[in-house]
Each structure stands twice: as structure tokens, then as C-alpha cells.
Design an enzyme around this catalytic site. Sequence first.
Site, PDB file in Angstrom:
ATOM      1  N   ARG A  34       0.234  -1.190  -0.176  1.00  0.00           N
ATOM      2  CA  ARG A  34       0.109   0.574  -0.264  1.00  0.00           C
ATOM      3  C   ARG A  34       0.621   1.653   0.029  1.00  0.00           C
ATOM      4  O   ARG A  34       2.203   1.479   0.668  1.00  0.00           O
ATOM      5  CB  ARG A  34      -0.942  -0.506   1.573  1.00  0.00           C
ATOM      6  CG  ARG A  34      -1.447  -1.692   1.426  1.00  0.00           C
ATOM      7  CD  ARG A  34      -2.780  -1.009   2.444  1.00  0.00           C
ATOM      8  NE  ARG A  34      -3.786  -1.917   2.738  1.00  0.00           N
ATOM      9  CZ  ARG A  34      -3.281  -3.612   3.619  1.00  0.00           C
ATOM     10  NH1 ARG A  34      -1.590  -3.768   3.718  1.00  0.00           N
ATOM     11  NH2 ARG A  34      -3.857  -4.778   3.494  1.00  0.00           N
ATOM     12  N   LYS A  68      -2.534  -3.638   8.547  1.00  0.00           N
ATOM     13  CA  LYS A  68      -3.705  -3.518   9.672  1.00  0.00           C
ATOM     14  C   LYS A  68      -3.874  -4.460  10.717  1.00  0.00           C
ATOM     15  O   LYS A  68      -2.755  -5.617  10.987  1.00  0.00           O
ATOM     16  CB  LYS A  68      -4.908  -4.213   8.217  1.00  0.00           C
ATOM     17  CG  LYS A  68      -5.361  -2.856   7.526  1.00  0.00           C
ATOM     18  CD  LYS A  68      -5.911  -3.702   6.513  1.00  0.00           C
ATOM     19  CE  LYS A  68      -6.966  -3.015   5.409  1.00  0.00           C
ATOM     20  NZ  LYS A  68      -8.549  -3.633   5.364  1.00  0.00           N
TER      21      LYS A  68
END
Length: 245
Positions: free
Chosen positions: A144, A169
Amino acid sequence: MNPLAQAIEDYLALRRSLGFKLRDAGICLSKFAAFLEERGAAHITIPLALEWAQQNPSAEPSTCAQRLGYVRSFARHYQASDPQTEIPPPDLLPYRPRRARPYLYSDEEVERLLRGALALQPPDGLRPWTFHCLFGLLSVAGLRIGEAIRLQLEDVDLQEGLLTVRGTKFGKSRLVPIHPSTQTVLAQYQARRERFVCRAPRLLVLLHHPSRQSPGHRRYPPHLLQAVAPDRSARRDGQSRAAPA
């Protein structure tokens, strides 16, 4: 701190301990607690929650629905402690967000993007090589954008060919193997980086001068992306090319 504000702090601390970031939710719920205190309200009610969510008349429907959603989630939690808490129903301010379909760049577009990065100004500076490295890393490592710009120098093991991606995450970390060609590009970038910047921060990718560098910055030259994928109507229509081989 009043009991409701304290309850919000405890709720956020509990959720964050489970791996949720809740940055926007934390800001909004703190404002909601201040709003209730201004109104002299001791309990969460549906009319008050709705009034707060729609405070800004120019806000998008999605923003109002999101703000009310933050209150709804907290109210469900808080009702166990305060039975007088009213939970806003799901059909109040209904909004169904439309997910954007991903645009998958072709091999040719990735190559054009990398060439465009090297054409950035100044030609004898670090900036062209920084974006060349960043875009190349994104195209081959499956990171990301936030993960890529938060990489530290010690997260790059060029001998083993591994990246350590931290704080993903739920607060977890993972190892990402990289191809020998990627190792070569990263080694070349690090060598250039050391020549251009003295006492640089530990971040691998320097998007700005070190005095203004921040892991949260997400500023890219917009003309690069426009030049690489000018057919924006195709993306709006949900058409996307096949993934690069």
C-alpha cells in the site's frame, strides 16, 4: 472530563487495543461529546445524534451518514452502561457508498510512469530517483502507498532480499520478498540518497526535504499519473485493463 467523554475515551482505547486505528472516529466522537455537553445532555438521544451529524449544511450525505455511524457504533457499546442511551437506527441517514473499481496498470503504463518519474525536475536532484524508486516498488512488491512511504532503512534487507512492512492492518507486520532486480534498484537509490542528504531521517523514501519530511505525506506529481493514464472516462465506467503479467 464528564462521564460520557470518559466513556468515549475508554471505548476508543478498547477498540484500538484490538487493532483498529479509529483516527477519524476518535476525532468525531470527541466533538460529539463536546456537543452533548454544550446541550447539557446527560444521555445520547436519536434527535441529538441526528442534529450533530447534520450540523454542516454543506456536508456531503456520505459525511453525515459516516458521522452518525460513529455515534451508532459507540451507542451500541455504551447502552450496556447507560440503558437510557438511544441507538440511531441503520435506516436513519442511509447512504450506500459506491466503491471505485480498481484500475490495473499495464506493463507499458508502468514503464511510462517510471520514465516520467525520471523526467521530473530537477534533473540532477534526488526527486526523480525517489519517485522512480517509489513507483517501481509499488508495482512489484504489492505494498500500500502508506506502507511504502513508511519504510525505514532498517526495514530493507538487501542481502536476504526482504522488506519488513510494519504497522499494517491490526498492527501486524509482514515480510515481503523482493526480486534481485528490485534489490539492485533499491541499492542504487540508497547510494544516491546518501550522496544527496546528510543526516537524513531513517525513512527510505524521502518525498520532501528532511526538514519537512513526514510519514503521513501523500503528495505526488499529478501530471505523472495524468500522462500515464489519460483515459479517465474508462475508469469512471468501471473498465480496467488486465493486470500486468
